[in-house]
Design a protein around this motif. Structure first.
Motif, PDB file in Angstrom:
ATOM      1  N   GLY A 209      69.999 100.253   2.398  1.00 15.42           N
ATOM      2  CA  GLY A 209      70.469  99.014   3.001  1.00 15.42           C
ATOM      3  C   GLY A 209      71.731  99.249   3.794  1.00 15.42           C
ATOM      4  O   GLY A 209      72.815  99.324   3.227  1.00 15.42           O
ATOM      5  N   SER A 210      71.605  99.348   5.100  1.00 13.90           N
ATOM      6  CA  SER A 210      72.795  99.557   5.917  1.00 13.90           C
ATOM      7  C   SER A 210      73.580  98.248   6.091  1.00 13.90           C
ATOM      8  O   SER A 210      74.766  98.280   6.396  1.00 13.90           O
ATOM      9  N   HIS A 211      72.891  97.132   5.909  1.00 15.35           N
ATOM     10  CA  HIS A 211      73.535  95.818   6.003  1.00 15.35           C
ATOM     11  C   HIS A 211      73.061  94.963   4.831  1.00 15.35           C
ATOM     12  O   HIS A 211      71.863  94.892   4.553  1.00 15.35           O
ATOM     13  N   VAL A 212      74.031  94.331   4.173  1.00 11.12           N
ATOM     14  CA  VAL A 212      73.724  93.412   3.078  1.00 11.12           C
ATOM     15  C   VAL A 212      74.501  92.123   3.317  1.00 11.12           C
ATOM     16  O   VAL A 212      75.703  92.172   3.611  1.00 11.12           O
ATOM     17  N   SER A 213      73.807  90.992   3.186  1.00 10.28           N
ATOM     18  CA  SER A 213      74.457  89.688   3.321  1.00 10.28           C
ATOM     19  C   SER A 213      74.327  88.925   2.019  1.00 10.28           C
ATOM     20  O   SER A 213      73.242  88.892   1.422  1.00 10.28           O
ATOM     21  N   VAL A 214      75.422  88.335   1.586  1.00  8.09           N
ATOM     22  CA  VAL A 214      75.418  87.507   0.381  1.00  8.09           C
ATOM     23  C   VAL A 214      76.217  86.249   0.672  1.00  8.09           C
ATOM     24  O   VAL A 214      77.101  86.236   1.524  1.00  8.09           O
ATOM     25  N   SER A 215      75.928  85.217  -0.072  1.00  8.44           N
ATOM     26  CA  SER A 215      76.713  83.994   0.033  1.00  8.44           C
ATOM     27  C   SER A 215      77.988  84.136  -0.793  1.00  8.44           C
ATOM     28  O   SER A 215      78.017  84.855  -1.795  1.00  8.44           O
ATOM     29  N   GLU A 216      79.025  83.457  -0.367  1.00  6.27           N
ATOM     30  CA  GLU A 216      80.263  83.461  -1.140  1.00  6.27           C
ATOM     31  C   GLU A 216      79.972  82.952  -2.547  1.00  6.27           C
ATOM     32  O   GLU A 216      79.300  81.934  -2.736  1.00  6.27           O
ATOM     33  N   GLY A 217      80.459  83.688  -3.549  1.00  9.11           N
ATOM     34  CA  GLY A 217      80.213  83.315  -4.933  1.00  9.11           C
ATOM     35  C   GLY A 217      78.988  83.966  -5.548  1.00  9.11           C
ATOM     36  O   GLY A 217      78.796  83.920  -6.761  1.00  9.11           O
ATOM     37  N   ALA A 218      78.158  84.582  -4.726  1.00 11.84           N
ATOM     38  CA  ALA A 218      76.944  85.230  -5.229  1.00 11.84           C
ATOM     39  C   ALA A 218      77.239  86.656  -5.682  1.00 11.84           C
ATOM     40  O   ALA A 218      78.272  87.241  -5.340  1.00 11.84           O
ATOM     41  N   LEU A 219      76.276  87.211  -6.416  1.00 16.57           N
ATOM     42  CA  LEU A 219      76.386  88.593  -6.886  1.00 16.57           C
ATOM     43  C   LEU A 219      76.305  89.567  -5.711  1.00 16.57           C
ATOM     44  O   LEU A 219      75.463  89.424  -4.825  1.00 16.57           O
ATOM     45  N   VAL A 220      77.165  90.574  -5.752  1.00 11.75           N
ATOM     46  CA  VAL A 220      77.105  91.666  -4.793  1.00 11.75           C
ATOM     47  C   VAL A 220      76.481  92.881  -5.483  1.00 11.75           C
ATOM     48  O   VAL A 220      76.904  93.259  -6.583  1.00 11.75           O
ATOM     49  N   LEU A 221      75.470  93.472  -4.852  1.00  8.03           N
ATOM     50  CA  LEU A 221      74.861  94.705  -5.359  1.00  8.03           C
ATOM     51  C   LEU A 221      74.668  95.641  -4.188  1.00  8.03           C
ATOM     52  O   LEU A 221      73.891  95.364  -3.276  1.00  8.03           O
ATOM     53  N   LEU A 222      75.377  96.766  -4.209  1.00  8.37           N
ATOM     54  CA  LEU A 222      75.247  97.791  -3.176  1.00  8.37           C
ATOM     55  C   LEU A 222      74.723  99.053  -3.854  1.00  8.37           C
ATOM     56  O   LEU A 222      75.296  99.513  -4.834  1.00  8.37           O
ATOM     57  N   ARG A 223      73.668  99.604  -3.277  1.00  4.39           N
ATOM     58  CA  ARG A 223      72.953 100.690  -3.955  1.00  4.39           C
ATOM     59  C   ARG A 223      73.389 102.070  -3.479  1.00  4.39           C
ATOM     60  O   ARG A 223      73.611 102.276  -2.278  1.00  4.39           O
TER      61      ARG A 223
END
Lengths: 115, 113
Positions: free
Chosen positions: B8-22
């Protein structure tokens, strides 16, 4: 502890010109590293010094590139006869040289643009 | 030889959501693993490191990562994303006796309001 500093922050040059970048590591660190980072990529290792000795050079470091660390303090990276493909961010890092894990601290980089 | 793969070269999350970078690594010897963050026009800042002690590593700014040898993974997580987390994140591997880092290609995190 002022961190790793690099100068200049930006350099624009014409193809064929020579450029030199400087890196001042954290004062008590005896290891110093140079990396190159192109757009959309992670940093790639170029070379590293322990004190004034250059102990490893990547195959990425062509004959046009030379790095020095004359007194085991600051380091310079020179690129001769620059090419457009040399355009990148050049990052310097330093570490304390302790046994075990080697934590590197990075400078803000020098962004080179070759026109 | 070591290598790092960041899916995943780009990941988008909403503010307050879980962040997961692999991050998955390859190493023939026990690795040291690192996560760095890079803000625009800045150098890399160390978030956290794995050095063969605890497998769950806590870092700065609420980030943590878990070393899973069986999966050769070192994924970065944060329970609740903040707008200030928007940046590029790099996973790196090194080993005892080798001083250079091998970096992944990075993941750009975007946080949506």
């Amino acid at each position: 502890d002022t961190g790793v500093s690099q100068d200049p922050r930006h350099k624009i040059t014409k193809r064929g010109q020579n450029v030199t970048f400087r890196c001042d590591p954290i004062s008590e660190h005896n290891r110093l590293y140079w990396y190159r980072q192109t757009l959309g990529q992670g940093p790639e290792f170029l070379t590293y010094f322990q004190n004034e000795a250059q102990l490893e050079k990547s195959r990425l470091l062509s004959d046009r590139f030379s790095a020095e660390r004359p007194k085991g303090s600051f380091s310079t990276l020179e690129i001769q006869r620059t090419e457009q493909g040399d355009s990148a961010m050049y990052l310097c890092a330093s570490s304390a040289g302790l046994a075990g894990v080697n934590i590197q601290y990075f400078g803000a980089g020098t962004r080179l643009s070759v026109l | 030889a070591q290598s790092v793969t960041q899916l995943g070269s780009h990941v988008s999350v909403s503010e307050g959501a879980l962040v997961l970078l692999r991050c998955n690594y390859s190493s023939s010897v026990p690795p040291y693993l690192f996560w760095y963050v890079q803000y625009p026009n800045q150098g890399l800042q160390l978030l956290l490191k794995y050095t063969s002690a605890a497998t769950l590593v806590k870092g700065i700014n609420g980030f943590e990562a878990e070393f899973k040898k069986s999966e050769t993974s070192f994924h970065l997580t944060k329970p609740s994303a903040h707008m200030s987390d928007a940046a590029e994140y790099f996973c790196a591997v090194s080993t005892s006796g080798t001083y250079k880092y091998i970096f992944g290609t990075g993941t750009r995190l975007k946080v949506l309001a």
